[in-house]
Design an enzyme around this catalytic site. Structure first.
Site, mmCIF file in Angstrom:
data_model
loop_
_atom_site.group_PDB
_atom_site.id
_atom_site.type_symbol
_atom_site.label_atom_id
_atom_site.label_comp_id
_atom_site.label_asym_id
_atom_site.label_seq_id
_atom_site.Cartn_x
_atom_site.Cartn_y
_atom_site.Cartn_z
ATOM 1 N N HIS A 157 -0.666 -31.348 -18.607
ATOM 2 C CA HIS A 157 -0.195 -29.949 -18.585
ATOM 3 C C HIS A 157 -1.298 -28.998 -18.135
ATOM 4 O O HIS A 157 -1.296 -27.833 -18.503
ATOM 5 C CB HIS A 157 0.317 -29.512 -19.963
ATOM 6 C CG HIS A 157 1.236 -30.496 -20.610
ATOM 7 N ND1 HIS A 157 2.608 -30.474 -20.448
ATOM 8 C CD2 HIS A 157 0.986 -31.588 -21.382
ATOM 9 C CE1 HIS A 157 3.149 -31.473 -21.122
ATOM 10 N NE2 HIS A 157 2.181 -32.175 -21.686
ATOM 11 N N SER A 278 -15.014 -15.161 4.237
ATOM 12 C CA SER A 278 -14.070 -14.055 4.340
ATOM 13 C C SER A 278 -14.617 -13.021 5.309
ATOM 14 O O SER A 278 -15.826 -12.832 5.399
ATOM 15 C CB SER A 278 -13.873 -13.430 2.962
ATOM 16 O OG SER A 278 -13.448 -12.085 3.079
ATOM 17 N N LYS A 284 -17.688 -14.945 -0.258
ATOM 18 C CA LYS A 284 -16.614 -15.931 -0.332
ATOM 19 C C LYS A 284 -16.920 -17.247 0.358
ATOM 20 O O LYS A 284 -17.569 -17.288 1.399
ATOM 21 C CB LYS A 284 -15.353 -15.353 0.310
ATOM 22 C CG LYS A 284 -14.676 -14.332 -0.578
ATOM 23 C CD LYS A 284 -13.941 -15.000 -1.717
ATOM 24 C CE LYS A 284 -12.513 -14.492 -1.733
ATOM 25 N NZ LYS A 284 -11.715 -15.200 -2.709
ATOM 26 N N GLU A 291 -6.404 -26.120 1.271
ATOM 27 C CA GLU A 291 -5.157 -25.352 1.192
ATOM 28 C C GLU A 291 -4.192 -25.742 2.310
ATOM 29 O O GLU A 291 -2.983 -25.830 2.118
ATOM 30 C CB GLU A 291 -5.459 -23.853 1.271
ATOM 31 C CG GLU A 291 -6.184 -23.359 0.031
ATOM 32 C CD GLU A 291 -6.663 -21.923 0.188
ATOM 33 O OE1 GLU A 291 -6.285 -21.090 -0.638
ATOM 34 O OE2 GLU A 291 -7.408 -21.625 1.140
#
Ligand code: ARG
Length: 459
Positions: A157, A278, A284, A291
């Site tokens: 979980h 970024s 970043k 992704e």
């Protein structure tokens, strides 16, 4: 209309729109090697059986080899007016060798031709993907060996559950990708029958030898039913299903990469090679490769769905709908191969952060199961009662805002007076992990053995 293979019956040529919807050359030119291999095998068999002359057979073989060299070298002009790869090659063959080219299509149809080409293509793709998968498996095993004893929380979980090791976690993916290898092998074994010689749908009256062409093309045998031979795309569906499962495995791993590199976790960091910055936030480092691998599972599943829907409800035998089998198959193949390469790259480059992983095992009462097991062993209470006592101890620790192992022995005894000092020995994550020696369990010694076994089983 003269160059069109079916031109004889037609007075007028197709409209521009018809040509556009009908042409598949932009997609099926990727079958050229398979198409030429199939034609070579067919022509050799026709000559051997005396269906065409030896001279014509030799001229056809020579012409086909020349065309292969042209396409290999990027010197072939594909023409959409010639519909597909089969016709493009045949028309070029006629330019090169003249009338003999027209004899190649004896006892053959584009229906069995394309079924043969496509099976050969999917077969090769299975082999290439198997190598890609094994490369990823090798990378995972290597990192698993390095981190056989690196403690980290195991989750259910997404809540800390029990201590495990980073190596054990990576080996879980080795099992998944290992099953993917065997799924491809299964699909390959079933698809490896030759449809060539089924002709349009009913077979042929020429004395062909389908066993010979099957053998020449590396098939195990000819397909048994001519109608099925030109109608069946199960092999592509099965292959796409295997690719979809690979894509899901890649996507789950990618999701863990995204999680693990996030600030809340910082279990691993990815290399410059597989992240981007970024345009506005200078600090970043984004896990874009992970992704995108996660996103592309959707593409692959979509391609499987697309072909399932094309095939559902198609009456036997061939229908032009089936021409739309190749685009999804090729696209899914490219996507999965890219995803496998990107994931192998990330795995090889990633830097684990064992301190962070270890620190994460400190919270969440992660050794509560060990405490319950201790109660079972020492006090001989049933596991259900041990579970209850441990639950009370967790609640006590929670109200005191402390860890289980930080409770004093008096506090422990306030819950159950039978608890003794040696309970503390089972409350460390090291002990917990090392104690899980059951086959397939987390203990670092197990993981080291599993690493060696995985090399044997999968590489
Ligand atoms: N381009 C076609 C395909 O991929 C080849 C078979 C054409 N057969 C036919 N009867 N029109 O399906």
């Amino acid at each position: 209309a003269a160059t069109r293979m079916w031109g004889g019956r037609f007075a007028a040529g197709p409209s521009a729109v018809m040509q556009e919807i009908n042409a598949s050359i932009d997609v099926d030119k990727r079958l050229y090697r398979e198409d030429i291999a199939g034609s070579l095998a067919h022509a050799a068999m026709l000559a051997e059986r005396g269906i065409i002359s030896r001279e014509d057979g030799a001229a056809i073989a020579q012409g086909l080899a020349a065309i292969r060299a042209e396409i290999d070298g990027g010197n072939f002009k594909f023409d959409a007016a010639l519909e597909d790869i089969h016709t493009n090659i045949e028309v070029r063959l006629k330019e090169l060798i003249g009338e003999a080219a027209g004899r190649l299509h004896t006892a053959r149809s584009r229906n069995d031709q394309v079924a043969t080409d496509f099976r050969l293509w999917v077969r090769r793709a299975c082999d290439e993907l198997t190598l890609d998968l094994k490369d990823l498996i090798a990378a995972l095993i290597e990192r698993a060996e390095e981190h056989a004893a690196t403690l980290m929380p195991g989750f259910t979980h997404l809540q800390p559950a029990q201590p495990t090791t980073f190596g054990h976690h990576l080996l879980a993916y080795v099992e998944m990708f290992g099953r993917d290898v065997s799924r491809l092998a299964d699909a390959r074994r079933r698809l490896n029958e030759s449809p060539l010689g089924a002709a349009a749908l009913c077979g042929t009256s020429f004395p062909i030898d389908r066993h010979q062409t099957a053998k020449a093309l590396g098939f195990d045998r000819p397909t048994a039913n001519s109608l099925d031979s030109v109608s069946d795309r199960d092999f592509a569906l099965e292959y796409l299903a295997a690719l979809s499962i690979i894509a899901i495995h890649l996507s789950r791993f990618a999701e863990e990469m995204v999680l693990w590199t996030s600030d809340g976790f910082r279990f691993v960091s990815l290399s410059d090679a597989f992240t981007t910055g970024s345009s506005i936030m200078p600090q970043k480092r984004n896990p874009d490769a992970a992704e995108l691998v996660r996103a592309k599972a959707g593409h692959v599943i979509g391609m499987l769905t697309q072909l399932l829907i094309v095939m559902k409800g198609l009456p036997l035998t061939y229908g032009k709908d089936m021409q739309d089998d190749k685009a999804p198959t090729f696209a899914a193949t490219d996507t999965v191969r890219l995803g496998l390469a990107a994931t192998a790259g990330m795995v090889r480059d990633m830097v684990a952060n064992p301190e962070r992983m270890k620190a994460a095992t400190a919270g969440g009462f992660i050794t509560a199961t060990d405490l319950a097991d201790w109660l079972v062993r020492r006090l001989n209470v049933p596991f259900r009662s041990a579970h209850h006592i441990t639950g009370e101890l967790v609640r006590l620790a929670e109200t005191k805002e402390t860890a289980l192992e930080k409770l004093s022995i008096e506090e422990m005894r306030s819950v159950d007076p039978r608890i003794t000092e040696d309970v503390y020995s089972v409350l460390t994550p090291e002990h917990s992990a090392a104690s899980r020696t059951s086959f397939g369990g987390t203990a670092p010694d197990n993981v080291r053995k599993a690493v060696a076994a995985a090399r044997e089983r999968f590489l």
